[in-house]
Motif scaffolding. Structure first.
Motif, PDB file in Angstrom:
ATOM      1  N   ILE A  12      -5.076  -7.540   2.281  1.00 47.62           N
ATOM      2  CA  ILE A  12      -3.951  -8.197   1.617  1.00 47.62           C
ATOM      3  C   ILE A  12      -2.683  -7.353   1.745  1.00 47.62           C
ATOM      4  CG2 ILE A  12      -3.030  -8.856  -0.651  1.00 47.62           C
ATOM      5  CD1 ILE A  12      -5.926  -9.716  -1.357  1.00 47.62           C
ATOM      6  N   LEU A  13      -2.826  -6.032   1.602  1.00 52.02           N
ATOM      7  CA  LEU A  13      -1.671  -5.139   1.697  1.00 52.02           C
ATOM      8  C   LEU A  13      -1.241  -4.873   3.131  1.00 52.02           C
ATOM      9  CD1 LEU A  13      -2.583  -2.519  -1.057  1.00 52.02           C
ATOM     10  CD2 LEU A  13      -0.854  -4.322  -1.181  1.00 52.02           C
ATOM     11  N   VAL A  30      -8.191  10.942   6.528  1.00 48.22           N
ATOM     12  CA  VAL A  30      -8.223  10.302   7.842  1.00 48.22           C
ATOM     13  C   VAL A  30      -7.612   8.911   7.778  1.00 48.22           C
ATOM     14  CG1 VAL A  30      -9.736   9.416   9.652  1.00 48.22           C
ATOM     15  CG2 VAL A  30     -10.204  11.630   8.622  1.00 48.22           C
ATOM     16  N   GLY A  31      -8.051   8.093   6.824  1.00 45.57           N
ATOM     17  CA  GLY A  31      -7.539   6.732   6.709  1.00 45.57           C
ATOM     18  C   GLY A  31      -6.048   6.684   6.427  1.00 45.57           C
ATOM     19  N   PRO A  32      -5.577   7.386   5.375  1.00 43.61           N
ATOM     20  CA  PRO A  32      -4.148   7.355   5.075  1.00 43.61           C
ATOM     21  C   PRO A  32      -3.281   7.912   6.211  1.00 43.61           C
ATOM     22  CG  PRO A  32      -5.341   8.181   3.186  1.00 43.61           C
ATOM     23  CD  PRO A  32      -6.326   8.062   4.306  1.00 43.61           C
ATOM     24  N   LEU A  44       7.598   1.996   0.825  1.00 42.75           N
ATOM     25  CA  LEU A  44       6.709   0.842   0.713  1.00 42.75           C
ATOM     26  C   LEU A  44       5.315   1.171   1.235  1.00 42.75           C
ATOM     27  CD1 LEU A  44       6.256  -2.157   0.058  1.00 42.75           C
ATOM     28  CD2 LEU A  44       7.048  -2.671   2.375  1.00 42.75           C
ATOM     29  N   ASN A  45       5.239   1.841   2.377  1.00 47.36           N
ATOM     30  CA  ASN A  45       3.936   2.200   2.948  1.00 47.36           C
ATOM     31  C   ASN A  45       3.219   3.234   2.095  1.00 47.36           C
ATOM     32  OD1 ASN A  45       4.284   0.414   5.025  1.00 47.36           O
ATOM     33  ND2 ASN A  45       5.017   1.942   6.471  1.00 47.36           N
ATOM     34  N   ILE A  46       3.949   4.160   1.512  1.00 49.26           N
ATOM     35  CA  ILE A  46       3.332   5.148   0.622  1.00 49.26           C
ATOM     36  C   ILE A  46       2.753   4.444  -0.601  1.00 49.26           C
ATOM     37  CG2 ILE A  46       3.797   7.118  -0.897  1.00 49.26           C
ATOM     38  CD1 ILE A  46       5.826   8.064   1.252  1.00 49.26           C
ATOM     39  N   GLY A  47       3.495   3.492  -1.156  1.00 48.82           N
ATOM     40  CA  GLY A  47       2.996   2.721  -2.301  1.00 48.82           C
ATOM     41  C   GLY A  47       1.747   1.930  -1.954  1.00 48.82           C
ATOM     42  N   LYS A  48       1.770   1.273  -0.787  1.00 46.04           N
ATOM     43  CA  LYS A  48       0.595   0.528  -0.347  1.00 46.04           C
ATOM     44  C   LYS A  48      -0.607   1.455  -0.185  1.00 46.04           C
ATOM     45  CE  LYS A  48       2.818  -3.134   2.365  1.00 46.04           C
ATOM     46  NZ  LYS A  48       2.910  -3.678   3.740  1.00 46.04           N
ATOM     47  N   ALA A  49      -0.377   2.625   0.402  1.00 45.44           N
ATOM     48  CA  ALA A  49      -1.471   3.577   0.625  1.00 45.44           C
ATOM     49  C   ALA A  49      -2.050   4.072  -0.701  1.00 45.44           C
ATOM     50  CB  ALA A  49      -0.987   4.748   1.474  1.00 45.44           C
ATOM     51  N   VAL A  54      -6.302   4.994  -3.385  1.00 40.19           N
ATOM     52  CA  VAL A  54      -6.548   5.714  -4.642  1.00 40.19           C
ATOM     53  C   VAL A  54      -6.817   4.747  -5.792  1.00 40.19           C
ATOM     54  CG1 VAL A  54      -5.620   7.371  -6.311  1.00 40.19           C
ATOM     55  CG2 VAL A  54      -5.113   7.662  -3.890  1.00 40.19           C
ATOM     56  N   VAL A  55      -5.844   3.893  -6.096  1.00 41.51           N
ATOM     57  CA  VAL A  55      -5.939   3.049  -7.290  1.00 41.51           C
ATOM     58  C   VAL A  55      -7.117   2.081  -7.201  1.00 41.51           C
ATOM     59  CG1 VAL A  55      -4.743   1.301  -8.672  1.00 41.51           C
ATOM     60  CG2 VAL A  55      -3.479   3.272  -7.786  1.00 41.51           C
TER      61      VAL A  55
END
Length: 85
Positions: A12-13, A30-32, A44-49, A54-55
């Motif tokens: 979705i993100l 690795v993923g981030p 925006l990308n940091i928020g999505k990550a 994490v969340v």
């Protein structure tokens, strides 16, 4: 169940990656890092990550722990006990 829902949240993100890195999530970043390499380091990308890596995993972990220990008790806290002898 948590991993499946986290995958849906990631889709979705619009979290992107490579087939070789799929499933690594936050392990060793690795993923981030792959996501930022492909999409860039914007706010925006940091928020999505943060949401995807994490969340969502922490929230789903807490929710499913409660569901499977209290509501549908198929897991006992003793299942996690390590015996060192």
């Amino acid at each position: 169940m948590s991993a499946a829902l986290c995958g849906i949240i990631g889709a979705i993100l619009g979290i992107t990656g490579t087939p070789m890195l799929a499933g690594f999530g936050f392990t060793g970043l690795v993923g981030p890092l792959a996501y930022f390499e492909l999409e860039g380091w914007s706010l925006l990308n940091i928020g999505k990550a943060i949401i995807a890596f994490v969340v969502a995993p922490v929230a789903f972990g807490i929710i499913f722990n409660r569901v499977f220990t209290k509501i549908v008790p198929i897991i006992d806290p003793e299942d996690y006990r390590l015996n060192f002898s």
